[in-house]
Design a protein around this motif. Structure first.
Motif, PDB file in Angstrom:
ATOM      1  N   ARG A  35       0.819  -1.211   0.000  1.00 31.68           N
ATOM      2  CA  ARG A  35       0.000   0.000   0.000  1.00 31.68           C
ATOM      3  C   ARG A  35       0.859   1.270   0.000  1.00 31.68           C
ATOM      4  O   ARG A  35       0.385   2.337  -0.353  1.00 31.68           O
ATOM      5  CB  ARG A  35      -0.930   0.005   1.215  1.00 31.68           C
ATOM      6  CG  ARG A  35      -1.958  -1.114   1.225  1.00 31.68           C
ATOM      7  CD  ARG A  35      -3.122  -0.845   0.307  1.00 31.68           C
ATOM      8  NE  ARG A  35      -4.060  -1.963   0.285  1.00 31.68           N
ATOM      9  CZ  ARG A  35      -5.062  -2.124   1.134  1.00 31.68           C
ATOM     10  NH1 ARG A  35      -5.263  -1.242   2.092  1.00 31.68           N
ATOM     11  NH2 ARG A  35      -5.870  -3.182   1.040  1.00 31.68           N
TER      12      ARG A  35
ATOM     13  N   LEU B 136      -6.461 -10.195   6.528  1.00 33.02           N
ATOM     14  CA  LEU B 136      -5.786  -8.897   6.472  1.00 33.02           C
ATOM     15  C   LEU B 136      -5.450  -8.330   7.846  1.00 33.02           C
ATOM     16  O   LEU B 136      -5.373  -7.113   8.028  1.00 33.02           O
ATOM     17  CB  LEU B 136      -6.656  -7.899   5.701  1.00 33.02           C
ATOM     18  CG  LEU B 136      -6.963  -8.287   4.251  1.00 33.02           C
ATOM     19  CD1 LEU B 136      -7.887  -7.265   3.614  1.00 33.02           C
ATOM     20  CD2 LEU B 136      -5.685  -8.442   3.435  1.00 33.02           C
TER      21      LEU B 136
ATOM     22  N   PHE C 227       0.066  -8.981   5.834  1.00 34.12           N
ATOM     23  CA  PHE C 227      -1.122  -8.335   5.273  1.00 34.12           C
ATOM     24  C   PHE C 227      -1.834  -7.670   6.451  1.00 34.12           C
ATOM     25  O   PHE C 227      -2.298  -8.355   7.361  1.00 34.12           O
ATOM     26  CB  PHE C 227      -2.072  -9.340   4.630  1.00 34.12           C
ATOM     27  CG  PHE C 227      -1.445 -10.267   3.610  1.00 34.12           C
ATOM     28  CD1 PHE C 227      -0.364  -9.873   2.864  1.00 34.12           C
ATOM     29  CD2 PHE C 227      -1.955 -11.531   3.416  1.00 34.12           C
ATOM     30  CE1 PHE C 227       0.199 -10.714   1.915  1.00 34.12           C
ATOM     31  CE2 PHE C 227      -1.402 -12.387   2.475  1.00 34.12           C
ATOM     32  CZ  PHE C 227      -0.325 -11.982   1.729  1.00 34.12           C
ATOM     33  N   SER C 228      -1.941  -6.349   6.429  1.00 35.49           N
ATOM     34  CA  SER C 228      -2.448  -5.654   7.614  1.00 35.49           C
ATOM     35  C   SER C 228      -3.170  -4.378   7.189  1.00 35.49           C
ATOM     36  O   SER C 228      -2.613  -3.280   7.253  1.00 35.49           O
ATOM     37  CB  SER C 228      -1.286  -5.330   8.569  1.00 35.49           C
ATOM     38  OG  SER C 228      -1.730  -4.608   9.690  1.00 35.49           O
ATOM     39  N   SER C 229      -4.427  -4.522   6.791  1.00 33.22           N
ATOM     40  CA  SER C 229      -5.155  -3.399   6.207  1.00 33.22           C
ATOM     41  C   SER C 229      -5.437  -2.275   7.196  1.00 33.22           C
ATOM     42  O   SER C 229      -5.546  -1.109   6.798  1.00 33.22           O
ATOM     43  CB  SER C 229      -6.474  -3.883   5.591  1.00 33.22           C
ATOM     44  OG  SER C 229      -7.305  -4.459   6.581  1.00 33.22           O
ATOM     45  N   GLU C 230      -5.555  -2.604   8.481  1.00 32.90           N
ATOM     46  CA  GLU C 230      -5.923  -1.593   9.471  1.00 32.90           C
ATOM     47  C   GLU C 230      -4.781  -1.160  10.362  1.00 32.90           C
ATOM     48  O   GLU C 230      -4.976  -0.369  11.270  1.00 32.90           O
ATOM     49  CB  GLU C 230      -7.085  -2.114  10.331  1.00 32.90           C
ATOM     50  CG  GLU C 230      -8.358  -2.381   9.547  1.00 32.90           C
ATOM     51  CD  GLU C 230      -8.838  -1.144   8.789  1.00 32.90           C
ATOM     52  OE1 GLU C 230      -8.858  -0.054   9.389  1.00 32.90           O
ATOM     53  OE2 GLU C 230      -9.164  -1.268   7.591  1.00 32.90           O
TER      54      GLU C 230
ATOM     55  N   TRP D  17      -0.307  -1.494   6.956  1.00 31.40           N
ATOM     56  CA  TRP D  17      -0.472  -0.895   5.637  1.00 31.40           C
ATOM     57  C   TRP D  17      -0.837   0.592   5.723  1.00 31.40           C
ATOM     58  O   TRP D  17      -0.774   1.294   4.714  1.00 31.40           O
ATOM     59  CB  TRP D  17      -1.532  -1.643   4.839  1.00 31.40           C
ATOM     60  CG  TRP D  17      -1.030  -2.934   4.244  1.00 31.40           C
ATOM     61  CD1 TRP D  17       0.251  -3.385   4.224  1.00 31.40           C
ATOM     62  CD2 TRP D  17      -1.816  -3.919   3.579  1.00 31.40           C
ATOM     63  NE1 TRP D  17       0.323  -4.603   3.584  1.00 31.40           N
ATOM     64  CE2 TRP D  17      -0.934  -4.950   3.176  1.00 31.40           C
ATOM     65  CE3 TRP D  17      -3.180  -4.034   3.273  1.00 31.40           C
ATOM     66  CZ2 TRP D  17      -1.375  -6.086   2.488  1.00 31.40           C
ATOM     67  CZ3 TRP D  17      -3.609  -5.162   2.593  1.00 31.40           C
ATOM     68  CH2 TRP D  17      -2.720  -6.174   2.203  1.00 31.40           C
ATOM     69  N   LYS D  18      -1.218   1.062   6.904  1.00 28.01           N
ATOM     70  CA  LYS D  18      -1.547   2.475   7.090  1.00 28.01           C
ATOM     71  C   LYS D  18      -0.376   3.293   7.623  1.00 28.01           C
ATOM     72  O   LYS D  18      -0.474   4.510   7.725  1.00 28.01           O
ATOM     73  CB  LYS D  18      -2.742   2.611   8.035  1.00 28.01           C
ATOM     74  CG  LYS D  18      -4.059   2.125   7.435  1.00 28.01           C
ATOM     75  CD  LYS D  18      -5.219   2.391   8.365  1.00 28.01           C
ATOM     76  CE  LYS D  18      -6.560   2.058   7.705  1.00 28.01           C
ATOM     77  NZ  LYS D  18      -7.705   2.339   8.593  1.00 28.01           N
TER      78      LYS D  18
END
Length: 276
Positions: free
Chosen positions: A15, A216, A249-252, A255-256
């Protein structure tokens, strides 16, 4: 301290960076091994990706991913085989250590898990001679059973190694801690894999408890419940001393965050939490 044993799977910063930016950011941290995904390579172009790898003398610990063999019909299986041959070509061009196979789950409308597993074996068999010609090892990555329906019907190291034993030279396994840490047979299967020279990769992250998202919400090493050093000790005892590849994988969360923070944390945790 040396980061020679650390690789970054570029999904970890997908990201934040494209392929070229991720390489530059890794090099700033002293990280010289990477594992890209095919879509990241496609976005920049295979020729340019190869140029970047060669110009910076990078080690590519794996290309993600081939596989996804089970299909509802012969046309679907043929398409999967063709795509996997293209993936082999890409991995060879990048001088990757292996092509990682996420094998696929149930075909649409199916409830026949044994049949799906047979399709996986047949699919790998169909590309194996081509992979051998290209001198590209195929690395089966067993995934946690929660993914059996949609991502991977090979769910334990034991199952993956049974396929390897059936197919012979040129096929091995990736030991991804996120997927196998729970397995009560893990130590014996790591020893089995090492004795046969089947370990082609070691992926690390952590399992958070509670987990907010099964796909994620992977944790940074040391933030969860996996005994990373115990697994690494078993892997090294079995004879494998290759890099530990961070794949998060770490959307919250990760990745931020700024990419440089993610990579510097990966380096610090590798030294303190993963390395023996």
């Amino acid at each position: 301290m040396s980061l020679a044993g650390l690789s970054i799977n570029l999904a970890t910063v997908r990201r934040q960076y494209n392929f070229a930016q991720a390489v530059d950011a890794c090099l700033i941290q002293g990280i010289t091994s990477i594992a890209p995904w095919r879509d990241q390579v496609e976005a920049i172009g295979l020729q340019e990706a190869v140029r970047i790898v060669e110009a910076n003398k990078l080690r590519v610990t794996g290309l993600c991913r081939g596989g996804m063999f089970p299909a509802a019909d012969k046309e679907g299986l043929a398409a999967a085989i063709d795509d996997n041959k293209r993936a082999i070509d890409e991995a060879a061009a990048l001088h990757a250590d292996c092509l990682v196979l996420v094998v696929g789950g149930l075909p649409a409308g199916s409830r026949d898990l044994p049949s799906a597993r047979q399709m996986v074996t047949d699919g790998i068999a169909a590309i194996l001679s081509y992979a051998r010609e290209q001198k590209m090892p195929l690395a089966i990555e067993p995934l946690h059973p929660m993914y059996a329906a949609d991502r991977a019907c090979i769910n334990t190291l034991e199952q993956a190694l049974d396929v390897c034993d059936l197919l012979g030279e040129g096929v091995g396994v990736v030991v991804d801690v996120y997927h196998v840490w729970w397995d009560p047979r893990i130590s014996g299967q790591i020893a089995r894999a090492g004795a046969a020279g089947r370990i082609l990769g070691h992926h690390v992250c952590d399992w958070l408890a509670p987990t907010r998202d099964l796909l994620l919400d992977r944790g940074m090493m040391g933030d969860g419940v996996i005994d990373l050093k115990a697994i690494r000790a078993a892997i090294e005892k079995s004879g494998y001393h290759g890099p530990q590849e961070v794949e998060i994988f770490s959307s919250e969360n990760w990745w931020k965050r700024p990419g440089e923070e993610v990579l510097s944390t990966c380096a610090e945790r590798y030294l303190t939490t993963c390395r023996l």
